[in-house]
Design a protein around this motif. Structure first.
Motif, PDB file in Angstrom:
ATOM      1  N   HIS A  15       0.843  -1.206   0.000  1.00  0.00           N
ATOM      2  CA  HIS A  15       0.000   0.000   0.000  1.00  0.00           C
ATOM      3  C   HIS A  15       0.872   1.248   0.000  1.00  0.00           C
ATOM      4  O   HIS A  15       0.657   2.181  -0.778  1.00  0.00           O
ATOM      5  CB  HIS A  15      -0.927  -0.030   1.222  1.00  0.00           C
ATOM      6  N   GLN A  16       1.885   1.261   0.869  1.00  0.00           N
ATOM      7  CA  GLN A  16       2.807   2.402   0.933  1.00  0.00           C
ATOM      8  C   GLN A  16       3.508   2.587  -0.416  1.00  0.00           C
ATOM      9  O   GLN A  16       3.647   3.706  -0.900  1.00  0.00           O
ATOM     10  CB  GLN A  16       3.864   2.177   2.020  1.00  0.00           C
ATOM     11  N   LEU A  21       1.437   4.360  -2.879  1.00  0.00           N
ATOM     12  CA  LEU A  21       1.356   5.800  -2.636  1.00  0.00           C
ATOM     13  C   LEU A  21       2.589   6.511  -3.177  1.00  0.00           C
ATOM     14  O   LEU A  21       2.502   7.613  -3.721  1.00  0.00           O
ATOM     15  CB  LEU A  21       1.175   6.074  -1.143  1.00  0.00           C
ATOM     16  N   GLN A  35       2.381   6.775  -6.924  1.00  0.00           N
ATOM     17  CA  GLN A  35       1.447   7.830  -7.329  1.00  0.00           C
ATOM     18  C   GLN A  35       2.045   9.220  -7.153  1.00  0.00           C
ATOM     19  O   GLN A  35       1.424  10.215  -7.510  1.00  0.00           O
ATOM     20  CB  GLN A  35       0.158   7.742  -6.510  1.00  0.00           C
ATOM     21  N   LEU A  55       2.709  10.702  -4.234  1.00  0.00           N
ATOM     22  CA  LEU A  55       2.117  11.386  -3.089  1.00  0.00           C
ATOM     23  C   LEU A  55       3.058  11.493  -1.890  1.00  0.00           C
ATOM     24  O   LEU A  55       2.895  12.359  -1.046  1.00  0.00           O
ATOM     25  CB  LEU A  55       0.836  10.659  -2.655  1.00  0.00           C
ATOM     26  N   VAL A  56       4.025  10.590  -1.814  1.00  0.00           N
ATOM     27  CA  VAL A  56       4.920  10.502  -0.661  1.00  0.00           C
ATOM     28  C   VAL A  56       6.228  11.235  -0.960  1.00  0.00           C
ATOM     29  O   VAL A  56       6.854  11.007  -1.990  1.00  0.00           O
ATOM     30  CB  VAL A  56       5.204   9.021  -0.314  1.00  0.00           C
ATOM     31  N   PHE A 111       3.877  13.609   3.293  1.00  0.00           N
ATOM     32  CA  PHE A 111       3.074  13.661   2.075  1.00  0.00           C
ATOM     33  C   PHE A 111       3.039  15.053   1.471  1.00  0.00           C
ATOM     34  O   PHE A 111       3.210  16.053   2.174  1.00  0.00           O
ATOM     35  CB  PHE A 111       1.617  13.261   2.388  1.00  0.00           C
ATOM     36  N   VAL A 143      -4.942  12.383   3.123  1.00  0.00           N
ATOM     37  CA  VAL A 143      -4.074  11.363   3.713  1.00  0.00           C
ATOM     38  C   VAL A 143      -4.882  10.449   4.640  1.00  0.00           C
ATOM     39  O   VAL A 143      -4.711   9.224   4.621  1.00  0.00           O
ATOM     40  CB  VAL A 143      -2.890  12.015   4.458  1.00  0.00           C
ATOM     41  N   LEU A 157      -6.517   7.901   2.582  1.00  0.00           N
ATOM     42  CA  LEU A 157      -5.595   6.878   2.089  1.00  0.00           C
ATOM     43  C   LEU A 157      -5.306   5.831   3.161  1.00  0.00           C
ATOM     44  O   LEU A 157      -5.230   4.634   2.869  1.00  0.00           O
ATOM     45  CB  LEU A 157      -4.285   7.526   1.631  1.00  0.00           C
ATOM     46  N   TYR A 158      -5.130   6.272   4.396  1.00  0.00           N
ATOM     47  CA  TYR A 158      -4.827   5.316   5.463  1.00  0.00           C
ATOM     48  C   TYR A 158      -6.046   4.540   5.923  1.00  0.00           C
ATOM     49  O   TYR A 158      -5.911   3.465   6.501  1.00  0.00           O
ATOM     50  CB  TYR A 158      -4.084   5.990   6.621  1.00  0.00           C
ATOM     51  N   ASP A 176      -5.509   1.396   4.209  1.00  0.00           N
ATOM     52  CA  ASP A 176      -4.295   0.616   4.497  1.00  0.00           C
ATOM     53  C   ASP A 176      -4.691  -0.673   5.210  1.00  0.00           C
ATOM     54  O   ASP A 176      -5.356  -0.631   6.248  1.00  0.00           O
ATOM     55  CB  ASP A 176      -3.350   1.442   5.365  1.00  0.00           C
TER      56      ASP A 176
END
Length: 119
Positions: free
Chosen positions: A35-36, A39, A42, A44-45, A65, A72, A75-76, A79
């Motif tokens: 998952h991380q 991100l 994409q 985003l991180v 982020f 955010v 998104l979590y 997760d």
């Protein structure tokens, strides 16, 4: 003075995590890392990694982020480790003097198998 604003996530282990067999925990850990990694892919991180030698052993990881805190949080909510109750995502805005922190390509592990390969 001008400031840059980022969204940060402190990933913590809850005080009462569910009791799961080791295989289930391993699967959830890998799903969390995947998952991380998604991100990061994409864009985003800005930065991410585990926390070591913390005063509170519930502290597990830190992520910076480029998007707003509410995004955010969403998104979590997706997760796998957060949904399973193994991790809690604590979200906040972080302000630093403009240009004070710079980020370059963000490498991130997609599984624990990948982490073990680095040893």
């Amino acid at each position: 003075m001008r400031f840059d604003q980022h969204t940060v996530v402190l990933l913590t282990r809850p005080s009462d995590p569910p009791e799961l067999p080791p295989e289930a925990i391993d699967r959830l850990r890998d799903a969390h890392l995947a998952h991380q990694a998604g991100l990061v892919e994409q864009g985003l991180v800005l930065a991410a990694g585990p926390l070591l030698h913390a005063d509170d052993d519930r502290m597990r990881g830190f992520v910076v982020f480029s998007i707003a805190p509410d995004e955010v949080r969403g998104l979590y909510a997706d997760d796998p480790a957060v949904r399973a109750g193994l991790l809690v995502a604590r979200v906040a805005s972080w302000m630093v003097p403009e240009g004070n922190v710079r980020y370059e390509g963000v490498p991130i592990l997609a599984s624990m198998l990948e982490a073990a390969a680095g040893d």
